[in-house]
Write a protein that holds these residues in place. Structure first.
Motif, PDB file in Angstrom:
ATOM      1  N   ASP A 100       0.797  -1.233   0.000  1.00 38.47           N
ATOM      2  CA  ASP A 100       0.000   0.000   0.000  1.00 38.47           C
ATOM      3  C   ASP A 100       0.825   1.275   0.000  1.00 38.47           C
ATOM      4  OD1 ASP A 100      -2.454  -1.430   0.136  1.00 38.47           O
ATOM      5  OD2 ASP A 100      -2.133  -1.742   2.284  1.00 38.47           O
ATOM      6  N   ILE A 101       2.155   1.153  -0.077  1.00 39.42           N
ATOM      7  CA  ILE A 101       2.971   2.356   0.064  1.00 39.42           C
ATOM      8  C   ILE A 101       4.343   2.151  -0.565  1.00 39.42           C
ATOM      9  CG2 ILE A 101       3.901   1.687   2.313  1.00 39.42           C
ATOM     10  CD1 ILE A 101       3.738   4.600   3.170  1.00 39.42           C
ATOM     11  N   THR A 102       4.941   3.231  -1.029  1.00 39.74           N
ATOM     12  CA  THR A 102       6.338   3.247  -1.465  1.00 39.74           C
ATOM     13  C   THR A 102       7.118   4.096  -0.471  1.00 39.74           C
ATOM     14  OG1 THR A 102       5.740   2.986  -3.795  1.00 39.74           O
ATOM     15  CG2 THR A 102       7.926   3.876  -3.325  1.00 39.74           C
ATOM     16  N   ILE A 103       8.200   3.566   0.050  1.00 38.11           N
ATOM     17  CA  ILE A 103       8.950   4.234   1.111  1.00 38.11           C
ATOM     18  C   ILE A 103       9.855   5.322   0.521  1.00 38.11           C
ATOM     19  CG2 ILE A 103      10.510   3.912   3.065  1.00 38.11           C
ATOM     20  CD1 ILE A 103       7.752   2.567   3.311  1.00 38.11           C
ATOM     21  N   LYS A 104       9.762   6.510   1.106  1.00 38.48           N
ATOM     22  CA  LYS A 104      10.595   7.640   0.696  1.00 38.48           C
ATOM     23  C   LYS A 104      11.268   8.235   1.929  1.00 38.48           C
ATOM     24  CE  LYS A 104       7.489   8.883  -3.118  1.00 38.48           C
ATOM     25  NZ  LYS A 104       6.610   9.940  -3.683  1.00 38.48           N
ATOM     26  N   ALA A 105      12.407   8.887   1.693  1.00 40.23           N
ATOM     27  CA  ALA A 105      13.053   9.627   2.781  1.00 40.23           C
ATOM     28  C   ALA A 105      12.202  10.841   3.100  1.00 40.23           C
ATOM     29  CB  ALA A 105      14.460  10.044   2.370  1.00 40.23           C
ATOM     30  N   ALA A 106      12.029  11.119   4.367  1.00 34.02           N
ATOM     31  CA  ALA A 106      11.158  12.235   4.753  1.00 34.02           C
ATOM     32  C   ALA A 106      11.567  12.762   6.119  1.00 34.02           C
ATOM     33  CB  ALA A 106       9.702  11.756   4.782  1.00 34.02           C
ATOM     34  N   LYS A 107      11.012  13.930   6.455  1.00 28.74           N
ATOM     35  CA  LYS A 107      11.166  14.469   7.790  1.00 28.74           C
ATOM     36  C   LYS A 107       9.832  14.317   8.514  1.00 28.74           C
ATOM     37  CE  LYS A 107      14.984  17.751   7.533  1.00 28.74           C
ATOM     38  NZ  LYS A 107      15.430  19.137   7.846  1.00 28.74           N
ATOM     39  N   ARG A 109       8.031  15.516  11.675  1.00 20.36           N
ATOM     40  CA  ARG A 109       8.056  16.519  12.751  1.00 20.36           C
ATOM     41  C   ARG A 109       9.483  16.982  13.069  1.00 20.36           C
ATOM     42  NH1 ARG A 109       3.273  14.930  17.120  1.00 20.36           N
ATOM     43  NH2 ARG A 109       1.694  14.473  15.554  1.00 20.36           N
ATOM     44  N   GLY A 110      10.212  17.236  11.984  1.00 19.51           N
ATOM     45  CA  GLY A 110      11.552  17.788  12.121  1.00 19.51           C
ATOM     46  C   GLY A 110      12.649  16.758  12.218  1.00 19.51           C
ATOM     47  N   GLN A 111      12.333  15.487  12.345  1.00 16.82           N
ATOM     48  CA  GLN A 111      13.344  14.441  12.449  1.00 16.82           C
ATOM     49  C   GLN A 111      13.400  13.627  11.157  1.00 16.82           C
ATOM     50  OE1 GLN A 111      15.421  13.905  15.154  1.00 16.82           O
ATOM     51  NE2 GLN A 111      14.528  15.792  16.031  1.00 16.82           N
ATOM     52  N   GLU A 112      14.630  13.403  10.650  1.00 18.53           N
ATOM     53  CA  GLU A 112      14.790  12.633   9.426  1.00 18.53           C
ATOM     54  C   GLU A 112      14.404  11.171   9.658  1.00 18.53           C
ATOM     55  OE1 GLU A 112      18.580  12.888   7.617  1.00 18.53           O
ATOM     56  OE2 GLU A 112      18.445  15.047   7.205  1.00 18.53           O
ATOM     57  N   SER A 113      13.750  10.617   8.616  1.00 19.43           N
ATOM     58  CA  SER A 113      13.396   9.201   8.657  1.00 19.43           C
ATOM     59  C   SER A 113      13.732   8.595   7.311  1.00 19.43           C
ATOM     60  CB  SER A 113      11.907   9.025   8.966  1.00 19.43           C
ATOM     61  OG  SER A 113      11.578   7.653   9.053  1.00 19.43           O
ATOM     62  N   ASN A 114      14.672   7.628   7.318  1.00 20.81           N
ATOM     63  CA  ASN A 114      15.156   7.020   6.073  1.00 20.81           C
ATOM     64  C   ASN A 114      14.763   5.548   6.010  1.00 20.81           C
ATOM     65  OD1 ASN A 114      16.708   9.350   4.977  1.00 20.81           O
ATOM     66  ND2 ASN A 114      17.825   9.108   6.912  1.00 20.81           N
ATOM     67  N   GLY A 115      13.479   5.333   5.954  1.00 20.67           N
ATOM     68  CA  GLY A 115      12.978   3.963   5.872  1.00 20.67           C
ATOM     69  C   GLY A 115      11.798   3.751   6.803  1.00 20.67           C
ATOM     70  N   MET A 116      11.426   2.479   6.975  1.00 23.83           N
ATOM     71  CA  MET A 116      10.297   2.158   7.847  1.00 23.83           C
ATOM     72  C   MET A 116      10.532   0.808   8.502  1.00 23.83           C
ATOM     73  SD  MET A 116       6.211   2.030   6.969  1.00 23.83           S
ATOM     74  CE  MET A 116       6.116   0.391   6.273  1.00 23.83           C
ATOM     75  N   LEU A 117      10.171   0.711   9.792  1.00 25.69           N
ATOM     76  CA  LEU A 117      10.161  -0.574  10.472  1.00 25.69           C
ATOM     77  C   LEU A 117       8.778  -1.183  10.259  1.00 25.69           C
ATOM     78  CD1 LEU A 117      11.980   0.344  13.809  1.00 25.69           C
ATOM     79  CD2 LEU A 117      12.938  -0.201  11.571  1.00 25.69           C
ATOM     80  N   CYS A 118       8.724  -2.435   9.784  1.00 25.49           N
ATOM     81  CA  CYS A 118       7.478  -2.994   9.244  1.00 25.49           C
ATOM     82  C   CYS A 118       6.820  -3.993  10.193  1.00 25.49           C
ATOM     83  CB  CYS A 118       7.748  -3.702   7.925  1.00 25.49           C
ATOM     84  SG  CYS A 118       8.431  -2.631   6.663  1.00 25.49           S
ATOM     85  N   SER A 119       5.497  -3.992  10.133  1.00 21.32           N
ATOM     86  CA  SER A 119       4.695  -5.079  10.701  1.00 21.32           C
ATOM     87  C   SER A 119       4.379  -6.060   9.582  1.00 21.32           C
ATOM     88  CB  SER A 119       3.399  -4.535  11.288  1.00 21.32           C
ATOM     89  OG  SER A 119       2.552  -4.056  10.256  1.00 21.32           O
ATOM     90  N   LEU A 120       3.938  -7.261   9.957  1.00 21.12           N
ATOM     91  CA  LEU A 120       3.553  -8.244   8.930  1.00 21.12           C
ATOM     92  C   LEU A 120       2.332  -7.769   8.160  1.00 21.12           C
ATOM     93  CD1 LEU A 120       4.088 -11.628  10.836  1.00 21.12           C
ATOM     94  CD2 LEU A 120       5.606 -10.511   9.195  1.00 21.12           C
ATOM     95  N   ARG A 121       1.442  -7.061   8.836  1.00 23.22           N
ATOM     96  CA  ARG A 121       0.241  -6.545   8.153  1.00 23.22           C
ATOM     97  C   ARG A 121       0.625  -5.606   7.020  1.00 23.22           C
ATOM     98  NH1 ARG A 121      -2.713  -1.970   9.104  1.00 23.22           N
ATOM     99  NH2 ARG A 121      -1.514  -1.556  10.993  1.00 23.22           N
ATOM    100  N   GLU A 122       1.680  -4.804   7.243  1.00 22.58           N
ATOM    101  CA  GLU A 122       2.114  -3.855   6.219  1.00 22.58           C
ATOM    102  C   GLU A 122       2.776  -4.558   5.039  1.00 22.58           C
ATOM    103  OE1 GLU A 122       2.914   0.013   9.081  1.00 22.58           O
ATOM    104  OE2 GLU A 122       4.347  -1.652   9.027  1.00 22.58           O
ATOM    105  N   LEU A 123       3.165  -5.819   5.242  1.00 21.86           N
ATOM    106  CA  LEU A 123       3.716  -6.608   4.122  1.00 21.86           C
ATOM    107  C   LEU A 123       2.621  -7.363   3.376  1.00 21.86           C
ATOM    108  CD1 LEU A 123       6.928  -8.119   5.756  1.00 21.86           C
ATOM    109  CD2 LEU A 123       6.705  -6.031   4.391  1.00 21.86           C
TER     110      LEU A 123
END
Length: 796
Positions: A100-107, A109-123
């Motif tokens: 349901d999503i493509t992961i992008k680098a983003a900020k 609330r002011g903090q950099e986030s370079n990826g995502m920690l996944c749940s099985l549901r999100e897979l």
């Protein structure tokens, strides 16, 4: 049927074949694949370790994590409540594509986030197989998970792809993974290796278990006691395979029963030994009771339903669901295994009536292979020993037998090629049959196949031919024009009469209807002109569609009722349709008239829909078909006064054969249907088809004048007008052109018990002008005969 490709690989190699290619190959061979669905999706995934996890400075629920996955610490913002330092996790790197999503680098609330920690549901893993913690949080991996491993789905066991196969009615074998493996092996021409478990259950000490069946719907039943088992979680591979097939894992004992059912196609049931103190199982079908099943719902069991009992008490609805009282739980120490053959029609009827559709019921409904009970018992015992530490086995108890005899079918190459329109070589046909495990033996061009037990659909040579063409490929069929003889197109005799009937009925204003052939019991019990034994459907869609109709009257009355209830007027209908009784099919014509057949206020014309209108319509129609009035006889109705008014109805004969009944519908029936008075006719169309019609002959227009004589005769009340007309026609047949009754009178000036019948007689000769003397002579002879035969006298 959900087919796990990983599970399939246990039996047959799929090397070099993608799931899509396999789906196309199976569909081309006849096993339609409706979906190709991965269990989970995700690219650019890696296993990582959370080095630090600190609260986000501008959020009350987010955490800022430092994650190591082999490329140096990476900062990722995570909102999962179970995220903490030191855990192994699934990391979707920047650029990863999830369902349901493509992961992008983003900020965040002011903090950099370079990826995502996944749940099985999100897979994309189905939520129904996940715990509440797995649904609401990220997946925490075991401590031995290797950081930097990029084959995450394979590590998790979610690199599987599930094929959704739509079973055709003749391929019940494809409800079993073993049979699907044989199908795939045949399509891909690859060897199939199934688990070696034959005769595994043929061991154990002497038993006290007793198995019995008092119903012919259960001809074969196996039971086995296993004294000691260990209830625990199933191995992950089994859980994954069950989930791929759409079945939730519970514990190793229950899971083994479901796993074996999916493998062999044979439903089986495990009972807690401690909850079966009688050590006795009997199948019955003659009880009425209430039973709480494994789903916790209480069901009403009726006579005819198959029930599993122990000590006279119910413990399961046979072939559908076990009872709650004997279910396996964490306290179970020993079990009883049950595998049985149940009548598929009985299981289907019970399942449908209870609204209880289970995996077991679906397999029984489609039919089982004859050796399935033994195969399932062997495999279950093998897995229980391997995965549940089964010990203290007792001997297997058997009621009845499978009565299995291998089917042999012989086909010749010549017949196969002629039927298919092909030019296959003997070698390629034999190759296909070997791939199908048909064990072909060749004698010249004749091929004798010994059909494996799971292919219950192969019975005749043409079945062999179908297997050959579907596996060699329909693309081998050459494009040819059909060979057919030139014939003059014309209607058959039946078609011609049917078309004339439709033209006549619609020409006078009737509308054709087509009503439903399946009806309720009232329609067949209240039949007009019944002719045999009712046909009752084995598996009706509803109580109102339980029988095949044996007459048209009730259906047409229902049409009139429906239309009049919606303010329709002058409902005049006809139907040509088959009616059925056991071993008999009869085509009939039903005609129903209500209110007015024709009406014009402008011209002040109205033809009432009454007995005489219907009689006239029938005689005109029969005449157009080629049956003139000389061959038609109308008699008083003494045949059916339940559906017809006893004094306003008649039977109709073609020569001496009864072809129908017509008249005013009985007032009680009119009241029952809540309709206006109407008239109805039901004619046996088959009788008309089977009788010869008159040939149309040319007759020149009348050249000579006619002479008309009117007479009024006084006869006894019980003398019919028809008998008078028959005498007149018989005596004066050479000169009589036509006769017509134009008045019947009873009352003043006519003695009680008598009636006056007024007729008009037309005399005419074809070759000369009649003289008075000639007409008078015939006329007097007619009067004399009427007086002597019917005591008819001229009215003064």
């Amino acid at each position: 049927m959900k087919i796990s490709t990983n599970w399939l690989k246990e039996y047959v190699s799929l090397e070099g074949v993608t799931p899509l290619q396999l789906a196309d190959a199976l569909t081309t061979a006849g096993l339609e694949i409706e979906g190709v669905d991965p269990v989970a999706k995700g690219t650019n995934l890696v296993i990582g370790e959370v080095l630090t996890c600190v609260p986000h400075p501008d959020s009350d629920h987010l955490n800022v994590c430092s994650v190591e996955y082999g490329e140096g610490p990476t900062q990722i913002v995570c909102g999962a409540p179970n995220c903490k330092t030191g855990i192994k996790v699934i990391v979707a790197k920047v650029g990863a594509e999830l369902p349901d999503i493509t992961i992008k680098a983003a900020k965040v609330r002011g903090q950099e986030s370079n990826g995502m920690l996944c749940s099985l549901r999100e897979l994309g893993v189905n939520e129904k197989y996940l715990t509440e913690a797995q649904v609401n949080g990220i997946e925490i991996l075991p401590e031995d998970a290797v950081v930097g491993n990029t084959e995450v789905l394979k590590y998790l066991g979610y690199d599987d792809v599930v094929l959704d196969a739509s079973q055709t009615p003749n391929r019940a074998d494809c409800m079993a993974m073993w049979s699907v493996a044989y199908e795939v092996g045949a399509v891909l021409r690859r060897e199939v290796k199934l688990p070696n478990c034959e005769n595994t259950s043929n061991t154990g000490s002497k038993t006290t278990l007793k198995i019995n069946s008092t119903s012919e719907k259960c001809p074969h039943f196996l039971g086995k006691v296993i004294g000691n088992v260990t209830v625990k979680e199933s191995p992950k591979w089994m859980i994954d395979y069950l989930h791929a097939a759409g079945i939730r894992a519970i514990n190793n004992i229950v899971d083994i029963s479901n796993y074996v059912m999916l493998e062999t196609g044979q439903p089986l049931h495990f009972y807690d030994l401690a909850k079966m103190p009688h050590r006795e199982i009997t199948v019955v079908d003659d009880v009425e009771l209430k039973l709480t099943a494994l789903d916790g719902i209480e069901y009403d069991v009726q006579k005819g339903d198959l029930v599993i009992t122990t000590g006279g008490e119910p413990t399961g609805i046979a072939g559908i669901m076990g009872g709650d009282d004997s279910k396996i739980d964490e306290t179970t120490k020993g079990i009883i295994i049950e595998t049985a053959h149940f009548n598929h029609v009985s299981i289907r009827n019970t399942s449908k009536r209870l609204g209880l559709s289970t995996e077991a019921a679906s397999r029984y409904t489609k039919g089982l292979e004859p050796l399935a009970q033994n195969k399932a018992m062997d495999r279950a015992v093998q897995l229980l020993i391997e995965l549940a530490d089964a010990t203290n086995l007792e001997e297997t108890v058997e009621f009845g037998s499978s009565n299995y005899k291998p089917v042999q079918v012989t086909e010749t190459l010549e017949h196969c090629n002629k039927l298919l329109g092909t030019n296959f070589e003997l070698t390629e046909v034999v190759e296909v049959l070997k791939a199908l495990n048909f064990n072909p033996t060749v004698n010249g061009t004749a091929i004798t196949c010994t059909i494996p037990s799971y292919r219950t659909d192969i019975l005749i040579p043409e079945d062999i031919d179908e297997e050959v063409i579907r596996l060699i490929g329909y693309n081998r069929l050459e494009t040819t024009l059909p060979t057919m003889e030139a014939t003059a197109g014309q209607l058959s005799h039946r078609q011609l009469l049917r078309r004339t009937t439709k033209a006549t009925m619609t020409g006078v204003g009737l509308r054709e209807v087509i009503t439903y052939t399946l009806v309720k019991s009232q329609f067949v019990d209240e039949a007009v002109l019944p002719f045999g034994e009712h046909i009752h459907l084995a598996s009706p869609m509803s109580e109102d569609r339980k029988y095949v109709r044996n007459n048209l009257m009730q259906s047409l009355l229902e049409c009139v009722s429906y239309n009049q209830a919606r303010s329709a007027t002058n409902v005049n209908l006809f139907e040509i349709s088959n009616v059925y009784e056991k071993d008999i099919v009869q085509e009939r014509v039903g005609i129903i008239l209500s209110e007015s057949l024709q009406k014009s206020k402008l011209h002040k014309i109205e033809i009432k829909s009454d007995f005489y209108t219907l009689k006239g319509l029938l005689t005109v129609w029969l005449d157009k078909l080629g049956f003139n009035s000389n061959r038609i006889t109308i008699k008083e109705n003494t045949l059916d006064t339940k559906h017809f008014h006893p004094y306003r109805s008649a039977t109709i004969y073609l020569q001496n054969e009864l072809i129908g009944i017509f008249g005013e519908v009985h007032p009680s029936l009119v009241k029952e249907w809540d309709i206006k008075p109407c008239v109805y006719a039901e004619i046996i169309f088959d009788c008309l088809v089977q009788n010869k019609t008159q040939k149309v002959k040319f007759a020149p227009l009348d050249r000579y004048p006619s002479v008309s004589r009117d007479i009024a005769l006084v006869v006894e009340q019980n003398v019919s007008a028809q008998s008078i007309l028959e005498i007149i026609q018989k005596v004066g047949k050479k000169l009589i052109k036509s006769t017509e009754v134009f008045d019947i009178y009873q009352g003043d000036h006519v003695e009680k018990g008598y009636k006056s019948v007024a007729l008009s007689i037309i005399y005419q000769a074809n070759d000369h002008t009649l003289k008075d003397e000639e007409v008078n002579e015939v006329h007097q002879e007619i009067l004399k005969t009427l007086e002597s035969n019917l005591n008819a006298k001229l009215r003064g």
